[in-house]
Design an enzyme around this catalytic site. Structure first.
Site, mmCIF file in Angstrom:
data_model
loop_
_atom_site.group_PDB
_atom_site.id
_atom_site.type_symbol
_atom_site.label_atom_id
_atom_site.label_comp_id
_atom_site.label_asym_id
_atom_site.label_seq_id
_atom_site.Cartn_x
_atom_site.Cartn_y
_atom_site.Cartn_z
ATOM 1 C CD GLU A 68 0.256 -1.275 3.168
ATOM 2 O OE1 GLU A 68 0.492 -2.226 2.399
ATOM 3 O OE2 GLU A 68 0.404 -1.365 4.397
ATOM 4 C CG HIS A 101 -5.605 -5.898 1.807
ATOM 5 N ND1 HIS A 101 -5.979 -6.565 2.951
ATOM 6 C CD2 HIS A 101 -4.335 -5.480 2.030
ATOM 7 C CE1 HIS A 101 -4.988 -6.549 3.811
ATOM 8 N NE2 HIS A 101 -3.967 -5.889 3.278
ATOM 9 C CD GLU A 102 -2.234 -4.115 -0.589
ATOM 10 O OE1 GLU A 102 -1.844 -3.365 0.327
ATOM 11 O OE2 GLU A 102 -2.137 -5.357 -0.511
ATOM 12 C CG HIS A 124 -3.201 -1.135 4.029
ATOM 13 N ND1 HIS A 124 -3.184 -1.397 5.379
ATOM 14 C CD2 HIS A 124 -2.862 -2.303 3.418
ATOM 15 C CE1 HIS A 124 -2.850 -2.677 5.574
ATOM 16 N NE2 HIS A 124 -2.655 -3.247 4.391
ATOM 17 C CD GLU A 141 -1.412 -5.646 6.611
ATOM 18 O OE1 GLU A 141 -2.429 -5.887 5.928
ATOM 19 O OE2 GLU A 141 -0.455 -4.957 6.181
ATOM 20 C CG ASP A 164 10.345 -9.475 7.102
ATOM 21 O OD1 ASP A 164 9.156 -9.104 6.984
ATOM 22 O OD2 ASP A 164 11.258 -9.061 6.367
ATOM 23 C CE1 TYR A 215 -0.944 -10.025 6.897
ATOM 24 C CE2 TYR A 215 -2.425 -8.854 5.425
ATOM 25 C CZ TYR A 215 -1.144 -9.150 5.842
ATOM 26 O OH TYR A 215 -0.072 -8.566 5.230
HETATM 27 N N1 BES Z 1 1.242 -4.251 3.894
HETATM 28 C C1 BES Z 1 1.059 -5.563 3.377
HETATM 29 C C2 BES Z 1 2.323 -6.187 2.880
HETATM 30 C C3 BES Z 1 3.429 -6.268 3.913
HETATM 31 C C4 BES Z 1 3.165 -6.502 5.251
HETATM 32 C C5 BES Z 1 4.721 -6.152 3.498
HETATM 33 C C6 BES Z 1 4.224 -6.575 6.162
HETATM 34 C C7 BES Z 1 5.764 -6.229 4.408
HETATM 35 C C8 BES Z 1 5.503 -6.450 5.746
HETATM 36 C C9 BES Z 1 -0.016 -5.597 2.278
HETATM 37 O O1 BES Z 1 -1.050 -4.706 2.492
HETATM 38 C C10 BES Z 1 -0.631 -6.950 2.272
HETATM 39 O O2 BES Z 1 -1.217 -7.287 3.254
HETATM 40 N N2 BES Z 1 -0.516 -7.709 1.185
HETATM 41 C C11 BES Z 1 -1.118 -9.009 1.048
HETATM 42 C C12 BES Z 1 -2.394 -8.951 0.239
HETATM 43 C C13 BES Z 1 -3.639 -8.993 1.021
HETATM 44 C C14 BES Z 1 -4.866 -9.069 0.127
HETATM 45 C C15 BES Z 1 -3.713 -9.986 2.123
HETATM 46 C C16 BES Z 1 -0.187 -9.930 0.306
HETATM 47 O O3 BES Z 1 0.832 -9.466 -0.189
HETATM 48 O O4 BES Z 1 -0.474 -11.109 0.216
HETATM 49 ZN ZN ZN Z 2 -2.228 -5.290 4.108
#
Ligand code: BES
Ligand code: ZN
Length: 636
Positions: free
Chosen positions: A280, A304-305, A308, A327, A385, A393
């Site tokens: 996002e 989703h994005e 955010h 999330e 990480d 989520y």
């Molecule tokens: N912000 C996240 C991606 C993220 C989180 C990157 C933590 C690094 C550290 C993004 O909004 C996200 O949640 N992406 C998901 C998609 C979503 C529909 C669940 C993904 O990449 O799968």
């Molecule tokens: Zn997210």
């Protein structure tokens, strides 16, 4: 007393950046960013004598204050947090401001950046650069206070021989001009940007390559624009996939919450090594090309994005312990948008798909139950990480859905959500602040009756509970999953039949969309494994082994590689992950499939990874390597 962010070495509580000016040149020859970062700092207390910034693998050339060079020190490298850059200041009093300029360059080890060769792009004609700063990699593209508690505005001026986009509003040249009339790929053009809304540092982002822009049609009278950036080769498919829903998501979200306040909502469809589904970045969501499924079934990632923009970019987690506020809230509200646009059954269908991901993640952390919690108390210097999973989520979204159901349903809860956004937009908060507001909102809007409902919530279990189950069993309407469940039940019932007498045909799944196929395969994965003969029949009939759809491919290989036919499919799973024409660089796909291959054939997994690792983004490379090593130790 509020605890400070466990993943930064900066002294952001004493002095903080308010505004950042970036002057960069993209050095394509040596694949590095060269330039300066100027911090406009403000002291939050009396007697501040230094500013400490986070850095990671940056070459710091010099530091200047008021045109004078100052002596700085670069600390020893912490494996997770990097090197602290300490810059002495003349003693400041509370509220006093100072400007500090750092001249520096990035290096080959900067985790946020991937520089792609021509061959790794769709067009195969130009190189490509993109960043991924969340959670703590912004420090590898600029020295800064890398905590989401620090919100900054920024301006940037970037010179490059290829078009540049950033997580900001473009000032010049206009998005519609192609490289300002200069020779594409040869002449440098100066791209300028402004981000006037304060953002957390993890939202800093840049991409550059052979990219073009196509605007979406937005409803009349709105205060924002929207469109797609991508390589020309992916423009038509990207436009088809996303132009219909993207402006609708923005329009619906602002109706329910508050007007969209970022000016621009663009999306960038990246090459396949992008390690996430979506990110996002402010004003410019980054997306994996695996969303181009040709049936618009994966647009929920955009919902989703976009969400955010309110939860995460608007109201921001104060540090990694509150990641679920970003999330969990976003997943909850993304599914509200689904309901508004596609009806309540679509919302429940998403919860059904999510529940499988939740159980998988909870299982994966059985040996580290701390990471099964919604609120994780990170130790100083612990890598966020390592805790990344579907838990914040799905547990988060289910917690909010549970509260919604307890407190009087969707309409009541959305009014509260709007108040929550109005109250905290622009701020960084923790779980306690969220909870205090929840109580005060419902005390004011419902009185003691609602407070009694809140008092009956098992807070401890939801926020700090471990184990494989949610504190409350959640029920969803399964209507949209019925066909998929029925077909799975027929396969289940067929397990003792001779494979030559099976009564299945390709038309069983004719017209099914991506999500129905996912639910079907996941259901088969949740029952006792089918015999090897049947697993072969499954793909002979439905062609899962050759699917072009990565969401389907993931579920197929997860199923095949735990079945009695596992060894027959390990090789094709490996080929699928590293396919040079469609690398599965998204970690949602490559990490579990590498782990599955490892269990069946560890040598194949490590060999495939070693031979192809440079194709993956540095973050994915780091985490796959960890996954395979961990498994090695365990399996020994
Ligand atoms: N912000 C996240 C991606 C993220 C989180 C990157 C933590 C690094 C550290 C993004 O909004 C996200 O949640 N992406 C998901 C998609 C979503 C529909 C669940 C993904 O990449 O799968
Ligand atoms: Zn997210």
């Amino acid at each position: 007393m509020t605890a400070t962010d466990p993943t930064t070495q900066s002294n952001y509580t004493r002095i903080h950046t308010e505004h950042l000016e970036l002057h960069w040149t993209l050095d394509w020859e040596r694949t590095r960013i060269l330039g300066s970062a100027t911090h406009h700092l403000k002291a939050s207390e009396d007697g501040v004598k230094e500013v400490i910034l986070d850095t990671s693998f940056l070459d710091i050339e010099k530091v200047e204050i008021g045109g004078e060079s100052v002596q700085f020190t670069l600390g020893d490298r912490h494996p997770v947090m990097g090197q602290a850059l300490t810059i002495p200041l003349s003693t400041l009093t509370k509220g006093q401001e100072v400007k500090v300029t750092i001249q520096y360059a990035t290096t080959g080890e900067c985790t946020a950046l991937q520089w792609l060769d021509k061959q790794q792009t769709a067009g195969k004609s130009h190189g490509y650069l993109f960043s991924q700063c969340q959670p703590i990699y912004a420090r590898s593209i600029a020295p800064l206070q890398d905590s989401p508690s620090v919100k900054i505005t920024y301006n940037a001026c970037v010179k490059s021989v290829l078009p540049v986009v950033m997580s900001a509003i473009r000032v010049s040249p206009p998005s519609s001009t192609r490289h300002a009339g200069k020779t594409f790929g040869a002449d440098e053009v100066e791209y300028t940007f402004k981000q006037p809304t304060p953002i957390a540092p993890y939202l800093l982002a840049i991409a550059s390559g052979n990219i073009a822009f196509k605007p979406f049609v937005v409803p009349s009278g709105v205060n924002w624009t929207s469109g797609v950036w991508t390589e020309p080769e992916m423009m038509d498919s990207s436009f088809w996939e996303f132009s219909e829903d993207t402006p609708k998501f923005v329009a619906e979200a602002e109706k329910i919450l508050i007007p969209y306040h970022w000016g621009v909502y663009d999306i960038l469809v990246l090459p396949p090594s992008f390690p996430y589904g979506g990110m996002e970045n402010a004003c410019l969501t980054f997306l994996t090309p695996t969303l181009l499924s040709g049936d618009r079934a994966l647009v929920d990632v955009i919902a989703h994005e976009l969400t955010h923009s309110y939860f995460g970019n608007g109201i921001t987690q104060k540090d990694a312990t509150a990641f679920w506020l970003n999330e969990g809230w976003t997943t909850y509200f993304e599914r509200v948008l689904q309901q508004v646009l596609h009806g309540p059954l679509a919302r429940d269908f998403s919860y059904i798909i999510g529940s499988k991901a939740l159980v998988d993640s909870l299982r994966a952390y059985e040996s580290r139950p701390k990471y099964q919690r919604l609120v994780i108390d990170f130790e100083y210097g612990e890598d966020p990480d390592d805790a990344y999973s579907s838990i914040p989520y799905e547990k988060g979204a289910n917690f909010l859905l549970y509260l919604e159901r307890q407190l009087g349903g969707l309409d009541v809860f959305l009014k509260y959500a709007q108040d929550y956004v109005k109250t905290f937009v622009g701020k960084s908060i923790g779980t306690e602040t969220w909870k205090t507001h929840l109580y005060s909102y419902f005390r004011a809007n419902g009185g003691e009756e609602k407070v009694a409902v809140l008092d009956s919530v098992n807070w401890d279990a939801w926020l700090y509970g471990e184990g494989l189950k949610l504190p409350v069993e959640m029920e969803y309407d399964t209507t949209l999953a019925t066909q998929a469940f029925e077909l799975a039940a027929r396969w289940d019932a067929s397990r003792r039949e001779n494979v030559h007498h099976l009564n299945f045909k390709e038309s069983d799944i004719a017209g099914w969309n991506t999500n129905q196929l996912i639910v079907f395969l996941e259901k088969l994965g949740s029952i006792a494994p089918l015999p090897a003969t049947h697993v072969h029949a499954l793909t002979d009939i439905y062609h899962f082994n050759e699917t072009k759809n990565a969401e389907v491919g993931l579920r197929w290989f997860e199923l095949a590689l735990i079945s009695p036919a596992a060894t027959d499919f390990a090789q094709s799973a490996a080929a699928w992950v590293v396919d040079p024409n469609s690398l599965k660089g998204r970690m949602k796909f490559c990490r579990p499939v590498f782990r599955c291959i490892f269990k069946v054939d560890p040598r194949l997994a490590t060999k495939t990874f070693e031979e192809n690792k440079t194709a993956f983004h540095p973050i994915a490379r780091k985490l796959i390597a960890k996954d395979l090593n961990v498994a090695e130790v365990k399996g020994a």
